[in-house]
Write an enzyme that holds these catalytic residues in place. Structure first.
Site, PDB file in Angstrom:
ATOM      1  N   ASP A 190       0.831  -1.212   0.000  1.00  0.00           N
ATOM      2  CA  ASP A 190       0.000   0.000   0.000  1.00  0.00           C
ATOM      3  C   ASP A 190       0.864   1.260   0.000  1.00  0.00           C
ATOM      4  OD1 ASP A 190      -2.707   0.378  -0.255  1.00  0.00           O
ATOM      5  OD2 ASP A 190      -3.042   0.749   1.878  1.00  0.00           O
ATOM      6  N   SER A 221      -2.086 -10.073   2.516  1.00  0.00           N
ATOM      7  CA  SER A 221      -2.101 -10.529   3.932  1.00  0.00           C
ATOM      8  C   SER A 221      -0.811 -11.198   4.399  1.00  0.00           C
ATOM      9  CB  SER A 221      -3.275 -11.489   4.229  1.00  0.00           C
ATOM     10  OG  SER A 221      -4.483 -10.789   4.329  1.00  0.00           O
ATOM     11  N   GLY A 237       2.247  -9.937   4.661  1.00  0.00           N
ATOM     12  CA  GLY A 237       3.242  -9.045   5.260  1.00  0.00           C
ATOM     13  C   GLY A 237       2.793  -8.654   6.666  1.00  0.00           C
TER      14      GLY A 237
END
Ligand code: APR
Length: 186
Positions: free
Chosen positions: A35, A118, A120
């Site tokens: 992100d 999911s 990390g």
């Protein structure tokens, strides 16, 4: 023709592809990891658009513009936080891949890049997540005949090797990403 699956190592934010999927949180507030890379490369307008959306539940996905990225859209997929497998994490992870692919196809995307959602900050065991991701994508892509390429982008060498191993185990044949030349045999 069935969609081609490709697996590459690299920064997902730099992929030249119709849709980049990011591993978001349910507030769509931006973050680190995937992100962080996606928001950094897309520019501040991406976060501004995210702030106008009233979040997204775990297992869901929302679509926004891609701003400065070399993509047409960003799909923000919210994976589950790993909690030992006791909170329906497997199904929620499969849901977010299916929802992300469906949304991207609905926008007319022919090529879509996914990170290992999911695995990390959210702590999902990589091998288990890779298997769930590939199975969910194989299942969903059959329902989306306009999609030509599904690209799995792994960050490191170990992740790449594991994703390739899991794909082989699942019987998925892997092609070259679109627009690239075959690797030299050496
Ligand atoms: N490109 C591709 N893969 C990446 C990149 C990148 N630029 N950066 C990290 N990764 C890999 C990580 O190594 C991991 O295997 O992507 C996987 C997912 O890691 P995270 O980005 O931490 O995603 P996740 O585990 O789903 O956690 C989501 O983290 O940054 C916050 O806002 C985000 O709160 C959300 C949470």
């Amino acid at each position: 023709m069935p969609a081609k699956f490709s697996i590459v190592r690299g920064n997902i934010a730099l992929q030249e592809i119709d849709v980049i999927v990011t591993a978001a949180n349910h507030a769509l507030a931006g973050g680190a990891g995937v992100d962080g890379a996606v928001h950094k490369a897309a520019g501040p307008e991406l976060l501004a658009e995210c702030r106008r959306i009233a979040g997204c539940p775990t297992g869901g996905a929302v679509v926004t513009g891609a701003y400065d990225l070399a993509a047409k859209f960003v799909v923000h997929a919210v994976g589950p936080v790993w909690d030992g497998g006791t909170r329906n994490e497997d199904e929620l992870l499969a849901d977010c891949y299916r929802n992300a692919l469906r949304l991207a196809a609905g926008k007319g995307a022919r090529s879509i890049a996914f990170p290992a959602i999911s695995t990390g900050t959210y702590g999902f065991p990589f091998e288990r997540a890779a298997s769930i991701a590939l199975r969910a994508l194989v299942e969903e892509v059959l329902k989306q005949p306009t999609v030509e390429e599904v690209r799995l982008v792994c960050f490191g060498a170990a992740a790449l090797a594991m994703m390739e191993r899991v794909a082989a185990r699942e019987g998925i044949s892997i092609g070259q990403p679109a627009g690239t030349l075959p690797r030299n045999p050496d």
